[in-house]
Design an enzyme around this catalytic site. Structure first.
Site, PDB file in Angstrom:
ATOM      1  CB  THR A   1      -0.899   0.007   1.265  1.00 39.94           C
ATOM      2  OG1 THR A   1      -1.455  -1.298   1.426  1.00 39.94           O
ATOM      3  CG2 THR A   1      -1.981   1.042   1.188  1.00 39.94           C
TER       4      THR A   1
ATOM      5  CG  HIS B   1       0.285  -9.580  -3.595  1.00 42.56           C
ATOM      6  ND1 HIS B   1       1.174  -8.674  -3.086  1.00 42.56           N
ATOM      7  CD2 HIS B   1      -0.904  -9.307  -2.984  1.00 42.56           C
ATOM      8  CE1 HIS B   1       0.555  -7.877  -2.223  1.00 42.56           C
ATOM      9  NE2 HIS B   1      -0.702  -8.229  -2.146  1.00 42.56           N
TER      10      HIS B   1
ATOM     11  CE1 TYR C   1       6.075  -1.250   5.877  1.00 43.92           C
ATOM     12  CE2 TYR C   1       7.448  -1.523   7.838  1.00 43.92           C
ATOM     13  CZ  TYR C   1       6.281  -1.079   7.248  1.00 43.92           C
ATOM     14  OH  TYR C   1       5.308  -0.472   8.012  1.00 43.92           O
TER      15      TYR C   1
ATOM     16  NE  ARG D   1      -0.905  -5.158  12.527  1.00 44.20           N
ATOM     17  CZ  ARG D   1      -0.031  -5.337  13.514  1.00 44.20           C
ATOM     18  NH1 ARG D   1      -0.423  -5.306  14.767  1.00 44.20           N
ATOM     19  NH2 ARG D   1       1.258  -5.533  13.272  1.00 44.20           N
TER      20      ARG D   1
HETATM   21  P1  PAP Z   1      -1.387  -5.744   1.144  1.00 45.36           P
HETATM   22  O1  PAP Z   1      -0.454  -6.844   0.745  1.00 45.36           O
HETATM   23  O2  PAP Z   1      -2.732  -6.247   1.592  1.00 45.36           O
HETATM   24  O3  PAP Z   1      -1.470  -4.651   0.135  1.00 45.36           O
HETATM   25  P2  PAP Z   1       0.564  -4.246   2.582  1.00 45.36           P
HETATM   26  O4  PAP Z   1       0.268  -2.840   2.286  1.00 45.36           O
HETATM   27  O5  PAP Z   1       1.667  -4.906   1.822  1.00 45.36           O
HETATM   28  O6  PAP Z   1      -0.756  -5.111   2.473  1.00 45.36           O
HETATM   29  O7  PAP Z   1       0.943  -4.419   4.109  1.00 45.36           O
HETATM   30  C1  PAP Z   1       0.232  -3.848   5.140  1.00 45.36           C
HETATM   31  C2  PAP Z   1       1.239  -3.423   6.188  1.00 45.36           C
HETATM   32  O8  PAP Z   1       1.864  -2.185   5.770  1.00 45.36           O
HETATM   33  C3  PAP Z   1       0.602  -3.151   7.530  1.00 45.36           C
HETATM   34  O9  PAP Z   1       1.616  -3.482   8.495  1.00 45.36           O
HETATM   35  P3  PAP Z   1       1.268  -3.826  10.024  1.00 45.36           P
HETATM   36  O10 PAP Z   1       0.177  -4.844  10.026  1.00 45.36           O
HETATM   37  O11 PAP Z   1       2.540  -4.375  10.598  1.00 45.36           O
HETATM   38  O12 PAP Z   1       0.877  -2.545  10.665  1.00 45.36           O
HETATM   39  C4  PAP Z   1       0.340  -1.655   7.436  1.00 45.36           C
HETATM   40  O13 PAP Z   1       0.150  -1.027   8.679  1.00 45.36           O
HETATM   41  C5  PAP Z   1       1.607  -1.174   6.757  1.00 45.36           C
HETATM   42  N1  PAP Z   1       1.434   0.122   6.072  1.00 45.36           N
HETATM   43  C6  PAP Z   1       0.357   0.541   5.353  1.00 45.36           C
HETATM   44  N2  PAP Z   1       0.568   1.780   4.895  1.00 45.36           N
HETATM   45  C7  PAP Z   1       1.784   2.164   5.339  1.00 45.36           C
HETATM   46  C8  PAP Z   1       2.553   3.366   5.196  1.00 45.36           C
HETATM   47  N3  PAP Z   1       2.091   4.405   4.529  1.00 45.36           N
HETATM   48  N4  PAP Z   1       3.783   3.398   5.783  1.00 45.36           N
HETATM   49  C9  PAP Z   1       4.260   2.350   6.477  1.00 45.36           C
HETATM   50  N5  PAP Z   1       3.576   1.187   6.646  1.00 45.36           N
HETATM   51  C10 PAP Z   1       2.361   1.096   6.084  1.00 45.36           C
END
Ligand code: PAP
Length: 326
Positions: A71, A134, A222, A288
């Protein structure tokens, strides 16, 4: 006589019946397709994508294993590429649309649509087109591999990726009989039975390709993006042949892109607090914690041992390593 799409559906049904099948996490089932575990709600779209998608040389593909920062990287890539079209941070499309809506998944784009309508829509999209996927590298369509389009890949340490995936799967299926306990989920993760897994092969596929063809595949982590977003935003722009000018740098364009795409900014946007994307997954579940090292709140000592051993077994000697704490 059967229509082309009817025939295709018939062939897909027969194909599905012949594939090994396991219980899914977010999806009902996973099929072992071309060496990876494809979620049942993606398989039709993946097959159609392989058969029909035609890459253009100017395309950019944001590739990732789920829950690795997709994302975020979609938002950054979209903002970097379109910074001249949308220079004002007040009416930027990222303020009114989720990055998954602006950067659609190739794995899902053809899902239930009429192929010809979809192909004509795709060929009329403003260039450069940006897509997400993916799908593991070996299963990308031939035209992606053979054209000059570019791939930006993001991966994340397996501990945080696993926790993020497990929590997401349980949130989107709160009443499902398929909810997995964390220990059982970790067993599956280590075995590779997770959507688009095995994780190791996913990472290694893109890792090796980024070493063999560095102009084609840029490999990001990341944890490093979090630690030094400025450096990596510049790196992505250079890789995509649209480096920032000195004037842009001194005008703070890089910082404004980083702020626009930051976790806090995106999470707090009204458009990301409600509604769904793609397979009816709640948009709010995409945001999250967005931290490095949150896994320590979920892992028992036995789980740490299990995953550490698996990571060493699968990635040891590959040159690929991760930071697991902030
Ligand atoms: P997806 O594969 O369903 O698209 P993806 O975006 O790859 O999901 O991963 C979601 C994770 O990225 C979440 O991590 P967490 O569960 O450990 O919190 C989400 O919070 C995090 N995430 C989403 N947006 C951002 C952002 N702008 N900056 C940093 N981390 C982010």
């Amino acid at each position: 006589m059967a229509s082309t799409e009817g025939l295709q559906a018939y062939e897909e049904d027969n194909l599905l019946l012949s594939l090994p099948k396991e219980k899914g996490w977010a999806a009902r089932h996973l099929y072992l397709f071309q060496g990876f575990w494809c979620p049942s709600n993606f398989i039709e779209g993946v097959i159609k994508f392989q058969n029909h998608f035609l890459a253009k040389d100017s395309d950019v593909i944001v590739a990732s294993f789920p829950k690795s920062g997709t994302t975020w990287l979609k938002a950054l890539t979209f903002a970097i590429i379109n910074r001249q079209r949308f220079s004002s941070s007040h009416n930027h499309p990222l303020l009114t649309s989720n990055s998954h809506e602006l950067v659609p998944f190739l794995d899902f784009i053809f899902h239930a649509d009429n192929i010809h309508d979809k192909l004509s829509h795709l060929s009329n999209m403003t260039e450069p087109r940006v897509f997400g996927t993916h799908i593991p590298f070996p299963s990308l369509s031939q035209s992606i591999k053979e054209s000059n389009c570019k791939i930006v890949y993001i991966c994340r340490n397996p501990f945080d990726t696993f926790v993020s995936f497990w929590i997401f799967a349980n949130k989107i299926n709160p009443h499902s009989l398929h909810q997995l306990q964390i220990e059982e989920a970790l067993e599956n993760y280590c075995k590779g039975t997770i959507g688009f897994g095995p994780t190791w092969e996913h990472m290694l596929g893109y890792w090796k390709e980024s070493i063999a063809t560095p102009n084609k595949v840029l490999f990001l982590k990341y944890e490093e993006l979090k630690e030094n977003a400025n450096f990596y935003v510049k790196r992505v722009a250079e890789f995509l042949d649209c480096p920032f000018t000195e004037e842009e740098e001194s005008n703070g364009v890089i910082e404004s892109i980083i702020n626009l795409c930051s976790f806090e900014k995106m999470k707090n946007l009204e458009i990301n607090k409600a509604g769904t994307f793609d397979r009816n997954y709640g948009k709010k579940y995409l945001f999250r914690k967005g931290e490095v090292g949150d896994w320590v709140n979920y892992f028992s000592p036995a789980m740490i041992e299990k995953l550490s051993k698996t990571v060493e077994e699968k990635l040891g000697g590959s040159g690929l390593s991760f930071k697991t704490s902030p």
